[in-house]
Write an enzyme that holds these catalytic residues in place. Sequence first.
Site, mmCIF file in Angstrom:
data_model
loop_
_atom_site.group_PDB
_atom_site.id
_atom_site.type_symbol
_atom_site.label_atom_id
_atom_site.label_comp_id
_atom_site.label_asym_id
_atom_site.label_seq_id
_atom_site.Cartn_x
_atom_site.Cartn_y
_atom_site.Cartn_z
ATOM 1 C CB CYS A 33 4.801 28.908 14.834
ATOM 2 S SG CYS A 33 6.555 28.493 15.066
ATOM 3 N NE ARG A 39 3.832 30.563 18.046
ATOM 4 C CZ ARG A 39 3.069 31.609 17.300
ATOM 5 N NH1 ARG A 39 1.935 31.996 17.580
ATOM 6 N NH2 ARG A 39 3.860 32.160 16.557
ATOM 7 C CG ASP A 152 4.986 34.346 19.573
ATOM 8 O OD1 ASP A 152 5.660 33.588 20.133
ATOM 9 O OD2 ASP A 152 5.178 35.186 18.685
#
Length: 181
Positions: A33, A39, A152
Amino acid sequence: MLRSVMSGHTRTEASGQPETEPQKPPFRVLFVCLGNICRSPAAEILFQHAVQKAGLEHSFRADSCGTASYHIGSRPDSRMLAALKRAGYAYGGHRARQFCRADFANFDLIIPQDKSNQQDILSLARTPEEAARVQPMCRWFPPTSDLQEVPDPYYGGESGFDFVVELLAVSTRRLLRELAE
Ligand code: 4NP
């Protein structure tokens, strides 16, 4: 099938029969990420959990990293750890690191969480083989999802973290199912 395509793990003898491979090396998966604090560490933890639950620890290795350098050495975001805990998953002690060129050689499958991560990684690929190792996380989203990337959660609230954990729990299970075929 994907697993053999990505790494050449399944070999065939001249007879056409699959060869016995007693010492088959583990298949290596890298989740990526931006910051490697929300994440991708969650994806790594959830994938590892699925691997353990399936008793396939000897067959898979997972790691995560970020395309940016902001959080190198940091633990995952406390909000992500709290969301993982609420969903029943334990933190494995990961520290953030940045994606590097060596990752193309060190991993069989590289999974960016969003389109921006994907573009950043692909810009570092030097061969079609390296580029082919990069497959977006959305490839394993449930068919009912119309998302094309993992949102996100960094600038949002608690519910965004819970949503990402739920999405990644399902998607990493689907990924493992495909890899283990
Ligand atoms: P991640 O989330 O890429 O899922 O780890 C983010 C973490 C940090 C920042 C942005 C997104 N940041 O701007 O510092």
